[in-house]
Write an enzyme that holds these catalytic residues in place. Structure first.
Site, PDB file in Angstrom:
ATOM      1  N   ARG A 188      48.235  38.920  53.522  1.00 44.71           N
ATOM      2  CA  ARG A 188      47.220  39.994  53.749  1.00 44.71           C
ATOM      3  C   ARG A 188      47.839  41.069  54.668  1.00 44.71           C
ATOM      4  O   ARG A 188      47.544  42.224  54.085  1.00 44.71           O
ATOM      5  CB  ARG A 188      45.931  39.343  54.821  1.00 44.71           C
ATOM      6  CG  ARG A 188      45.446  38.230  53.778  1.00 44.71           C
ATOM      7  CD  ARG A 188      44.173  37.678  54.458  1.00 44.71           C
ATOM      8  NE  ARG A 188      43.066  38.807  54.556  1.00 44.71           N
ATOM      9  CZ  ARG A 188      42.307  38.884  53.771  1.00 44.71           C
ATOM     10  NH1 ARG A 188      42.530  38.351  52.381  1.00 44.71           N
ATOM     11  NH2 ARG A 188      41.201  39.795  53.910  1.00 44.71           N
ATOM     12  N   PHE A 206      29.397  45.209  42.610  1.00 40.04           N
ATOM     13  CA  PHE A 206      30.478  45.282  41.722  1.00 40.04           C
ATOM     14  C   PHE A 206      31.099  44.042  40.894  1.00 40.04           C
ATOM     15  O   PHE A 206      32.123  44.172  40.375  1.00 40.04           O
ATOM     16  CB  PHE A 206      31.758  45.740  42.658  1.00 40.04           C
ATOM     17  CG  PHE A 206      32.213  45.011  43.749  1.00 40.04           C
ATOM     18  CD1 PHE A 206      32.795  43.965  43.738  1.00 40.04           C
ATOM     19  CD2 PHE A 206      31.669  45.473  44.908  1.00 40.04           C
ATOM     20  CE1 PHE A 206      33.205  43.008  44.647  1.00 40.04           C
ATOM     21  CE2 PHE A 206      31.847  44.510  46.143  1.00 40.04           C
ATOM     22  CZ  PHE A 206      32.452  43.319  46.056  1.00 40.04           C
ATOM     23  N   TYR A 230      35.494  34.591  40.707  1.00 39.08           N
ATOM     24  CA  TYR A 230      34.930  35.372  41.758  1.00 39.08           C
ATOM     25  C   TYR A 230      33.558  35.114  42.080  1.00 39.08           C
ATOM     26  O   TYR A 230      32.774  35.969  42.562  1.00 39.08           O
ATOM     27  CB  TYR A 230      35.146  37.003  41.354  1.00 39.08           C
ATOM     28  CG  TYR A 230      36.620  37.534  41.683  1.00 39.08           C
ATOM     29  CD1 TYR A 230      36.911  37.610  43.026  1.00 39.08           C
ATOM     30  CD2 TYR A 230      37.387  37.988  40.610  1.00 39.08           C
ATOM     31  CE1 TYR A 230      38.099  38.268  43.327  1.00 39.08           C
ATOM     32  CE2 TYR A 230      38.537  38.312  40.753  1.00 39.08           C
ATOM     33  CZ  TYR A 230      39.029  38.593  42.507  1.00 39.08           C
ATOM     34  OH  TYR A 230      39.912  39.139  42.500  1.00 39.08           O
ATOM     35  N   GLU A 252      41.362  28.155  45.836  1.00 35.62           N
ATOM     36  CA  GLU A 252      41.883  28.981  45.023  1.00 35.62           C
ATOM     37  C   GLU A 252      43.260  28.414  44.292  1.00 35.62           C
ATOM     38  O   GLU A 252      43.464  28.782  43.092  1.00 35.62           O
ATOM     39  CB  GLU A 252      42.148  30.530  45.384  1.00 35.62           C
ATOM     40  CG  GLU A 252      41.091  31.137  45.708  1.00 35.62           C
ATOM     41  CD  GLU A 252      41.080  32.451  46.426  1.00 35.62           C
ATOM     42  OE1 GLU A 252      39.985  33.147  46.827  1.00 35.62           O
ATOM     43  OE2 GLU A 252      42.215  32.846  46.711  1.00 35.62           O
ATOM     44  N   LYS A 254      47.243  41.886  39.936  1.00 36.36           N
ATOM     45  CA  LYS A 254      45.991  42.268  39.058  1.00 36.36           C
ATOM     46  C   LYS A 254      46.442  43.093  37.730  1.00 36.36           C
ATOM     47  O   LYS A 254      47.601  43.637  37.732  1.00 36.36           O
ATOM     48  CB  LYS A 254      45.155  42.987  39.817  1.00 36.36           C
ATOM     49  CG  LYS A 254      44.471  42.065  40.867  1.00 36.36           C
ATOM     50  CD  LYS A 254      43.100  42.944  41.700  1.00 36.36           C
ATOM     51  CE  LYS A 254      42.603  41.806  42.840  1.00 36.36           C
ATOM     52  NZ  LYS A 254      41.385  42.749  43.416  1.00 36.36           N
ATOM     53  N   HIS A 274      45.514  40.424  44.766  1.00 38.97           N
ATOM     54  CA  HIS A 274      44.551  39.640  45.522  1.00 38.97           C
ATOM     55  C   HIS A 274      45.104  38.646  46.245  1.00 38.97           C
ATOM     56  O   HIS A 274      46.139  38.042  45.822  1.00 38.97           O
ATOM     57  CB  HIS A 274      43.384  38.803  44.614  1.00 38.97           C
ATOM     58  CG  HIS A 274      42.570  37.867  45.222  1.00 38.97           C
ATOM     59  ND1 HIS A 274      41.563  38.032  45.915  1.00 38.97           N
ATOM     60  CD2 HIS A 274      42.973  36.319  45.445  1.00 38.97           C
ATOM     61  CE1 HIS A 274      41.042  36.692  46.235  1.00 38.97           C
ATOM     62  NE2 HIS A 274      41.959  35.774  46.070  1.00 38.97           N
ATOM     63  N   ARG A 311      49.116  48.066  48.451  1.00 38.03           N
ATOM     64  CA  ARG A 311      47.973  48.730  48.170  1.00 38.03           C
ATOM     65  C   ARG A 311      48.278  50.130  48.580  1.00 38.03           C
ATOM     66  O   ARG A 311      47.966  50.953  47.762  1.00 38.03           O
ATOM     67  CB  ARG A 311      46.841  48.090  48.814  1.00 38.03           C
ATOM     68  CG  ARG A 311      46.457  46.795  48.058  1.00 38.03           C
ATOM     69  CD  ARG A 311      45.305  45.898  48.840  1.00 38.03           C
ATOM     70  NE  ARG A 311      44.623  44.885  47.987  1.00 38.03           N
ATOM     71  CZ  ARG A 311      44.139  43.946  48.689  1.00 38.03           C
ATOM     72  NH1 ARG A 311      43.913  43.950  50.049  1.00 38.03           N
ATOM     73  NH2 ARG A 311      43.483  42.978  48.039  1.00 38.03           N
ATOM     74  N   THR A 319      41.866  46.257  51.524  1.00 39.13           N
ATOM     75  CA  THR A 319      41.256  46.347  50.396  1.00 39.13           C
ATOM     76  C   THR A 319      41.250  47.588  49.548  1.00 39.13           C
ATOM     77  O   THR A 319      41.600  47.790  48.505  1.00 39.13           O
ATOM     78  CB  THR A 319      39.884  45.647  50.394  1.00 39.13           C
ATOM     79  OG1 THR A 319      40.089  44.260  51.082  1.00 39.13           O
ATOM     80  CG2 THR A 319      39.292  45.388  48.846  1.00 39.13           C
ATOM     81  N   ASN A 344      43.206  47.442  42.731  1.00 42.48           N
ATOM     82  CA  ASN A 344      43.850  47.411  43.920  1.00 42.48           C
ATOM     83  C   ASN A 344      44.879  46.493  43.989  1.00 42.48           C
ATOM     84  O   ASN A 344      45.594  46.057  44.771  1.00 42.48           O
ATOM     85  CB  ASN A 344      42.981  47.115  45.267  1.00 42.48           C
ATOM     86  CG  ASN A 344      42.405  45.800  45.259  1.00 42.48           C
ATOM     87  OD1 ASN A 344      42.593  44.916  44.316  1.00 42.48           O
ATOM     88  ND2 ASN A 344      41.859  45.281  46.199  1.00 42.48           N
TER      89      ASN A 344
HETATM   90  P1  CMP Z   1      39.938  40.849  45.931  1.00 44.89           P
HETATM   91  O1  CMP Z   1      40.733  40.460  47.458  1.00 44.89           O
HETATM   92  O2  CMP Z   1      40.375  40.564  44.904  1.00 44.89           O
HETATM   93  O3  CMP Z   1      38.175  40.239  46.224  1.00 44.89           O
HETATM   94  C1  CMP Z   1      37.254  40.865  45.472  1.00 44.89           C
HETATM   95  C2  CMP Z   1      37.528  42.175  45.099  1.00 44.89           C
HETATM   96  O4  CMP Z   1      36.432  43.100  44.763  1.00 44.89           O
HETATM   97  C3  CMP Z   1      38.324  43.083  45.892  1.00 44.89           C
HETATM   98  O5  CMP Z   1      39.764  42.440  46.013  1.00 44.89           O
HETATM   99  C4  CMP Z   1      38.312  44.709  45.495  1.00 44.89           C
HETATM  100  O6  CMP Z   1      39.081  44.657  44.419  1.00 44.89           O
HETATM  101  C5  CMP Z   1      36.931  44.391  44.717  1.00 44.89           C
HETATM  102  N1  CMP Z   1      35.991  45.207  45.277  1.00 44.89           N
HETATM  103  C6  CMP Z   1      35.559  45.432  46.283  1.00 44.89           C
HETATM  104  N2  CMP Z   1      34.572  46.301  46.845  1.00 44.89           N
HETATM  105  C7  CMP Z   1      34.510  46.827  45.549  1.00 44.89           C
HETATM  106  C8  CMP Z   1      33.871  47.968  44.918  1.00 44.89           C
HETATM  107  N3  CMP Z   1      33.150  48.910  45.688  1.00 44.89           N
HETATM  108  N4  CMP Z   1      34.174  48.306  43.811  1.00 44.89           N
HETATM  109  C9  CMP Z   1      34.792  47.534  42.730  1.00 44.89           C
HETATM  110  N5  CMP Z   1      35.439  46.642  43.425  1.00 44.89           N
HETATM  111  C10 CMP Z   1      35.538  46.168  44.401  1.00 44.89           C
END
Ligand code: CMP
Length: 139
Positions: free
Chosen positions: A86, A58, A50, A127, A10, A116, A103, A92, A113
């Protein structure tokens, strides 16, 4: 079984020159990078990728972040690659991520983070097809 999974490094990580360090984590875990490209997503492309999160609070912030700077999209291949990736990524929310995970070491927040990874075989196939044609993926 040998699987493939879609990974994204990211913007928070590409910005801090962490692509190589993150790729080393994948390779050290036995995941092979069988396709990789650096791209700058448009807001519309991030929104489409997404889409499953479109009703989450979010979503807007997530899409703007993913379109803010370049990302590296990649296909990782290996035994149980979806679950293995994972594990290597960690939780996450970096506050909950185990020691040694990407992470834990690199993520800034639950939004920024660093990586993905696909969460299941069906989403992995979807994907991967979103970003890559068959010709772009090599064992
Ligand atoms: P990802 O695995 O890319 O899939 C969805 C993303 O949403 C997740 O990683 C997080 O980076 C993001 N995400 C999840 N919860 C929140 C949150 N509370 N605020 C902002 N981003 C979020």
């Amino acid at each position: 079984a040998i699987e493939r999974t879609l990974s994204i490094i990211k913007p928070d990580a590409t910005r801090r020159n962490l692509t190589g360090k993150i790729n080393a984590k994948f390779e050290d875990a036995g995941l092979r990078i069988v396709a990789q490209k650096r791209i700058h997503l448009s807001l519309a492309q991030a929104g489409k990728f997404y889409e499953v999160h479109k009703d989450r609070p979010f979503y807007g912030e997530l899409c703007e972040f993913m379109a803010s700077e370049p990302v590296v999209v990649q296909v990782l291949e290996g035994e149980g690659a979806i679950a293995k990736n994972r594990e290597v990524m960690g939780a996450t929310n970096p506050a909950n991520a185990d020691e040694g995970t990407i992470r834990k070491e690199f993520a800034l927040s639950v939004g920024e983070n660093s990586v993905h990874g696909s969460d299941a075989p069906e989403t992995a196939a979807q994907e991967i097809a979103f970003f890559f044609s068959g010709l772009e993926i090599t064992g």
